[in-house]
Write a protein that holds these residues in place. Sequence first.
Motif, short mmCIF file in Angstrom:
data_model
loop_
_atom_site.label_atom_id
_atom_site.label_comp_id
_atom_site.label_asym_id
_atom_site.label_seq_id
_atom_site.Cartn_x
_atom_site.Cartn_y
_atom_site.Cartn_z
N ILE A 1 0.84 -1.20 0.00
CA ILE A 1 0.00 0.00 0.00
C ILE A 1 0.87 1.25 0.00
O ILE A 1 0.62 2.21 -0.74
N LYS B 1 0.31 2.92 -3.49
CA LYS B 1 -0.68 3.96 -3.29
C LYS B 1 -0.07 5.22 -2.68
O LYS B 1 -0.53 6.33 -2.96
N VAL C 1 -3.04 7.89 3.69
CA VAL C 1 -3.26 6.99 2.56
C VAL C 1 -3.46 5.56 3.05
O VAL C 1 -4.37 4.85 2.59
N GLN D 1 -6.85 3.20 2.63
CA GLN D 1 -6.80 1.92 1.93
C GLN D 1 -7.28 0.78 2.81
O GLN D 1 -7.95 -0.15 2.33
#
Length: 436
Positions: free
Chosen positions: A367, A371, A397, A401
């Motif tokens: 992640i 991301k 973030v 997620q």
Amino acid sequence: MNGRDGGFRGATGTAAVLTGLGAWLPPRRVTNDDLCARLDTSDEWIRERIGIAERRLAAPDVSTGDMAVEAAARAMASAGVDAVDALLVATSSPDHPCPATAPWVAHRLGLPQVAAFDIAAGCSGFVHACAVAAGLIASGAARRVLVVGAETMSAMVDPDDRATAPIFGDGAGAAVFEADSPHAEGALGPVVWGSDGSLADAIVVPAGGARGRHERAGAPQGDFFVHMRGNEVFRHAVRRMTHAAREAAARAGWRIDEVDRLIAHQANLRINLAVADALGIPADQVPSNIRDVGNTAAASVPLLLADACDKGELKPGHKVLLVSFGSGLAWAATTLVWPAGLAPDCENPAPPLFQGPPMTFEQVKEILTTKGGLPAAPIAPDASLASANIDSMALVVLSMQVEEGTGVEVSEDVLAQAATVAELAELVGRYAEPRA
């Protein structure tokens, strides 16, 4: 309300029936020898005067609310339920002076918008809360109530005070009550309770409240801890608990010689034996766990119920007399016939507070790199957040997620508590909160 009408009964004869029990104790054991290493006392003195060999103390980052969540989740699992109409937390050591601890506990349990409030009645708080739960059920305001007794007494006790430090321990116990017939096994009987505010200073934390707030800055540090006049408390505890217990049994239509078990607040082994002797109840019918957990205040009665049931000391059909006494001064007693099939959950890990697989380090790393746009090389399990270039935006973030992928909300402020990247995965599972 005081039991003279025979107990809390609704218009249709509805009573509060015990259907689940849960308990949780911190893993850290502090023995008398541990205390004797820094206090002017002895293992022999503590055992003879109080009846305690060790007590459990919560870790610095574990609060009353945390322990309440653990015990409450176990009680709900024991009862086989996933929802309640009201949640009561009996405590003298709330997480904050404001707000109450109960709403946060309800939130952590995934019980959004449920009625939740604290009850402050000292060591008698759990039995008081049971009486309130019975009233809610009898009135029709609730059909199922979760009652928790939880305490972090170590936050209120001066660790250098030989008079109080050996006495108290931390922990939490919980019970589920559901509406049913007053003749059902497990139905709470008449409640006998009372208070004596003329002795409010017999057990008191002098500083930190609204009274004397203008002197707070100059108050001695010791005034922010529990002060207790032990001998005076002993006398009143024996007298009040004996009277309340005898009266509760009488209002339930029981003779004292019909009582199978006396469940008494675990303040002091000598107090409980004196109460049993005054009532004429044999000592072998008085379960006790104070030797191993100390005085856990409002948590003591549910912890003892769970312990005695788990050990087989409470059997179906047993006539059980509950009695407690604590600061206020306040006291309460009630009765119940022990129900068949009740299995307390006090050993197994608490059920998960949310559904979804735990987050692994590899998932966290993926992640953050895909991301969050972070370079992969510095992200190692034992790397600090700073050395891995994980800033507040990266944590936002990550939290988004996690929510998108699992339906679980976890604050970036919670994630920021991690010391290493590996701990991020642990924190997601430990602190994640279900969506309302």
